[in-house]
Scaffold this motif. Structure first.
Motif, PDB file in Angstrom:
ATOM      1  N   PRO A 134       8.872   8.473  -3.151  1.00  0.00           N
ATOM      2  CA  PRO A 134       9.597   8.449  -4.419  1.00  0.00           C
ATOM      3  C   PRO A 134      10.444   7.209  -4.691  1.00  0.00           C
ATOM      4  O   PRO A 134      10.985   7.071  -5.779  1.00  0.00           O
ATOM      5  CB  PRO A 134      10.491   9.689  -4.325  1.00  0.00           C
ATOM      6  CG  PRO A 134      10.765   9.826  -2.860  1.00  0.00           C
ATOM      7  CD  PRO A 134       9.507   9.390  -2.172  1.00  0.00           C
ATOM      8  N   VAL A 135      10.589   6.315  -3.720  1.00  0.00           N
ATOM      9  CA  VAL A 135      11.408   5.120  -3.929  1.00  0.00           C
ATOM     10  C   VAL A 135      10.599   3.869  -3.595  1.00  0.00           C
ATOM     11  O   VAL A 135       9.495   3.948  -3.043  1.00  0.00           O
ATOM     12  CB  VAL A 135      12.703   5.145  -3.084  1.00  0.00           C
ATOM     13  CG1 VAL A 135      13.524   6.384  -3.388  1.00  0.00           C
ATOM     14  CG2 VAL A 135      12.372   5.072  -1.597  1.00  0.00           C
ATOM     15  N   LYS A 140       2.376  11.174   3.193  1.00  0.00           N
ATOM     16  CA  LYS A 140       3.150  12.376   2.866  1.00  0.00           C
ATOM     17  C   LYS A 140       4.334  12.541   3.817  1.00  0.00           C
ATOM     18  O   LYS A 140       5.448  12.885   3.393  1.00  0.00           O
ATOM     19  CB  LYS A 140       2.255  13.611   2.935  1.00  0.00           C
ATOM     20  CG  LYS A 140       2.937  14.891   2.480  1.00  0.00           C
ATOM     21  CD  LYS A 140       1.966  16.065   2.457  1.00  0.00           C
ATOM     22  CE  LYS A 140       2.660  17.326   1.963  1.00  0.00           C
ATOM     23  NZ  LYS A 140       1.721  18.480   1.929  1.00  0.00           N
ATOM     24  N   LYS A 141       4.114  12.260   5.107  1.00  0.00           N
ATOM     25  CA  LYS A 141       5.220  12.338   6.070  1.00  0.00           C
ATOM     26  C   LYS A 141       6.278  11.279   5.770  1.00  0.00           C
ATOM     27  O   LYS A 141       7.485  11.547   5.893  1.00  0.00           O
ATOM     28  CB  LYS A 141       4.686  12.176   7.489  1.00  0.00           C
ATOM     29  CG  LYS A 141       3.922  13.389   7.997  1.00  0.00           C
ATOM     30  CD  LYS A 141       3.541  13.219   9.451  1.00  0.00           C
ATOM     31  CE  LYS A 141       2.871  14.482   9.986  1.00  0.00           C
ATOM     32  NZ  LYS A 141       2.539  14.368  11.423  1.00  0.00           N
ATOM     33  N   LEU A 142       5.831  10.085   5.387  1.00  0.00           N
ATOM     34  CA  LEU A 142       6.779   9.039   4.986  1.00  0.00           C
ATOM     35  C   LEU A 142       7.584   9.483   3.774  1.00  0.00           C
ATOM     36  O   LEU A 142       8.791   9.245   3.688  1.00  0.00           O
ATOM     37  CB  LEU A 142       6.041   7.745   4.680  1.00  0.00           C
ATOM     38  CG  LEU A 142       5.712   6.818   5.854  1.00  0.00           C
ATOM     39  CD1 LEU A 142       4.794   5.697   5.402  1.00  0.00           C
ATOM     40  CD2 LEU A 142       6.990   6.245   6.460  1.00  0.00           C
ATOM     41  N   ASP A 191      -3.699   6.736   5.376  1.00  0.00           N
ATOM     42  CA  ASP A 191      -3.985   8.167   5.364  1.00  0.00           C
ATOM     43  C   ASP A 191      -2.960   8.914   4.511  1.00  0.00           C
ATOM     44  O   ASP A 191      -1.745   8.675   4.630  1.00  0.00           O
ATOM     45  CB  ASP A 191      -3.971   8.739   6.783  1.00  0.00           C
ATOM     46  CG  ASP A 191      -5.169   8.286   7.606  1.00  0.00           C
ATOM     47  OD1 ASP A 191      -6.109   7.722   7.008  1.00  0.00           O
ATOM     48  OD2 ASP A 191      -5.154   8.491   8.836  1.00  0.00           O
ATOM     49  N   GLU A 192      -3.429   9.832   3.699  1.00  0.00           N
ATOM     50  CA  GLU A 192      -2.519  10.613   2.854  1.00  0.00           C
ATOM     51  C   GLU A 192      -1.542  11.419   3.693  1.00  0.00           C
ATOM     52  O   GLU A 192      -0.378  11.589   3.320  1.00  0.00           O
ATOM     53  CB  GLU A 192      -3.317  11.540   1.942  1.00  0.00           C
ATOM     54  CG  GLU A 192      -2.452  12.314   0.962  1.00  0.00           C
ATOM     55  CD  GLU A 192      -3.254  13.187   0.031  1.00  0.00           C
ATOM     56  OE1 GLU A 192      -2.644  13.852  -0.838  1.00  0.00           O
ATOM     57  OE2 GLU A 192      -4.494  13.223   0.157  1.00  0.00           O
ATOM     58  N   GLY A 201       0.802  -1.214   0.000  1.00  0.00           N
ATOM     59  CA  GLY A 201       0.000   0.000   0.000  1.00  0.00           C
ATOM     60  C   GLY A 201       0.833   1.262   0.000  1.00  0.00           C
ATOM     61  O   GLY A 201       0.570   2.191  -0.781  1.00  0.00           O
ATOM     62  N   ILE A 202       1.850   1.311   0.843  1.00  0.00           N
ATOM     63  CA  ILE A 202       2.669   2.527   0.876  1.00  0.00           C
ATOM     64  C   ILE A 202       3.631   2.582  -0.312  1.00  0.00           C
ATOM     65  O   ILE A 202       4.018   3.666  -0.760  1.00  0.00           O
ATOM     66  CB  ILE A 202       3.418   2.673   2.215  1.00  0.00           C
ATOM     67  CG1 ILE A 202       4.305   1.477   2.509  1.00  0.00           C
ATOM     68  CG2 ILE A 202       2.426   2.884   3.344  1.00  0.00           C
ATOM     69  CD1 ILE A 202       5.085   1.602   3.832  1.00  0.00           C
ATOM     70  N   ASP A 203       3.990   1.402  -0.850  1.00  0.00           N
ATOM     71  CA  ASP A 203       4.825   1.391  -2.053  1.00  0.00           C
ATOM     72  C   ASP A 203       4.077   1.995  -3.233  1.00  0.00           C
ATOM     73  O   ASP A 203       4.677   2.640  -4.099  1.00  0.00           O
ATOM     74  CB  ASP A 203       5.255  -0.034  -2.385  1.00  0.00           C
ATOM     75  CG  ASP A 203       6.119  -0.106  -3.635  1.00  0.00           C
ATOM     76  OD1 ASP A 203       7.177   0.566  -3.665  1.00  0.00           O
ATOM     77  OD2 ASP A 203       5.736  -0.806  -4.594  1.00  0.00           O
TER      78      ASP A 203
END
Length: 285
Positions: free
Chosen positions: A45-46, A158-160, A153-154, A37-39
């Motif tokens: 960006p990575v 975004k923090k990640l 959560d966006e 999900g976060i990928d």
């Protein structure tokens, strides 16, 4: 240009053996879903690479050693799906050299109050596990970024993403070679940085070069290279009349183009990512 296409953030999940095979299978399934999900997030960006659930001191130490030696890994995001006794983490955290982010989250966005039972409680203990993990990092004074919130959560993504960009910057510093041209102005304190301290603290290698090291490349610039770059200037910049073809100060633009081409050749040959001069003007390559 910096190529980040091969760079990775490793997603490491903590648990322990006593939960049993069925619970740990669910832990792995949930963890893989979060990693995917976060990928997939456009904020990051990575690549996010899922690493297997770590359940013992040896497994934790091994994944930290592997991260340290893997040139594509630029950092670790750690999450405690269940309770992972923090003494198990001391050895691994002590040797970890890559940036670390503690993602304080849970698999479910909502708590299923109506159906919640002890099996659910046994499986979903991230609130307990992340608190234990946070304690040991604070006790060890381990530098890390802590991000709190649900992984979908966006705001959290975004923090990640912001932390990932910092990790990319850290990774670039570990391999950055800086050319200091015209080093040094004699007896001038502000132009003499501590190159050894910079490399010890940041990983940046700074070495001095004479201006002649650049001018020899300037002298090798061909007419075709020069005319091609001048054509780029003409096409992509708004030039004042005096430096356009036939202008009174055209030669200054020609000289600047030669310097750019020579400087580029010097930087490429030496594998430099940035340069500075005796007046501390930093240029990022």
């Amino acid at each position: 240009m910096i190529d980040i296409s091969q760079k990775e953030i490793w997603f490491v999940v903590g648990s322990q053996e006593l939960y049993g095979e069925e619970t740990l299978r669910k832990v792995a399934e949930h963890s893989q879903q979060i990693a995917k999900g976060i990928d997939a997030s456009s904020q990051i960006p990575v690549k996010i690479v899922y690493k297997d659930v770590v359940k013992s001191p040896n497994q934790i130490t091994n994944v930290c050693l592997e991260a340290n030696s893997n040139k594509n890994c630029i950092g670790i995001v750690a999450w405690m799906h269940t309770f992972s006794p923090a003494k198990m983490w001391i050895g691994g955290l002590s040797i970890l050299k890559k940036p670390l982010c503690h993602l304080h989250t849970q698999f479910n966005a909502e708590i299923p109050w109506a159906s919640m039972d002890m099996d659910f409680m046994n499986l979903n203990q991230s609130a307990h596990g992340d608190r234990e993990f946070g304690f040991i990092m604070s006790r060890m004074r381990k530098k890390r970024k802590v991000i709190v919130g649900h992984w979908e959560d966006e705001r959290v993504q975004k923090k990640l993403g912001n932390w990932t960009r910092v990790a990319l910057g850290w990774d670039e510093l570990q391999n950055l070679k800086v050319a200091r041209i015209g080093d040094n102005m004699r007896e001038v304190a502000v132009t003499e940085g501590d190159k050894v301290e910079a490399q010890i603290r940041f990983g940046v290698s700074v070495n001095g070069y004479d201006s002649s090291d650049v001018t020899k490349h300037i002298e090798k610039v061909t007419d075709k290279q020069l005319n091609d770059l001048l054509a780029v200037y003409e096409a992509e910049y708004n030039l004042t009349p005096s430096i356009k073809e036939g202008g009174a100060q055209r030669q200054s633009l020609v000289d600047a183009a030669k310097i750019e081409l020579g400087l580029r050749a010097f930087l490429e040959e030496g594998g430099f990512g940035a340069f500075t001069d005796t007046f501390e003007n930093l240029g990022v390559w």
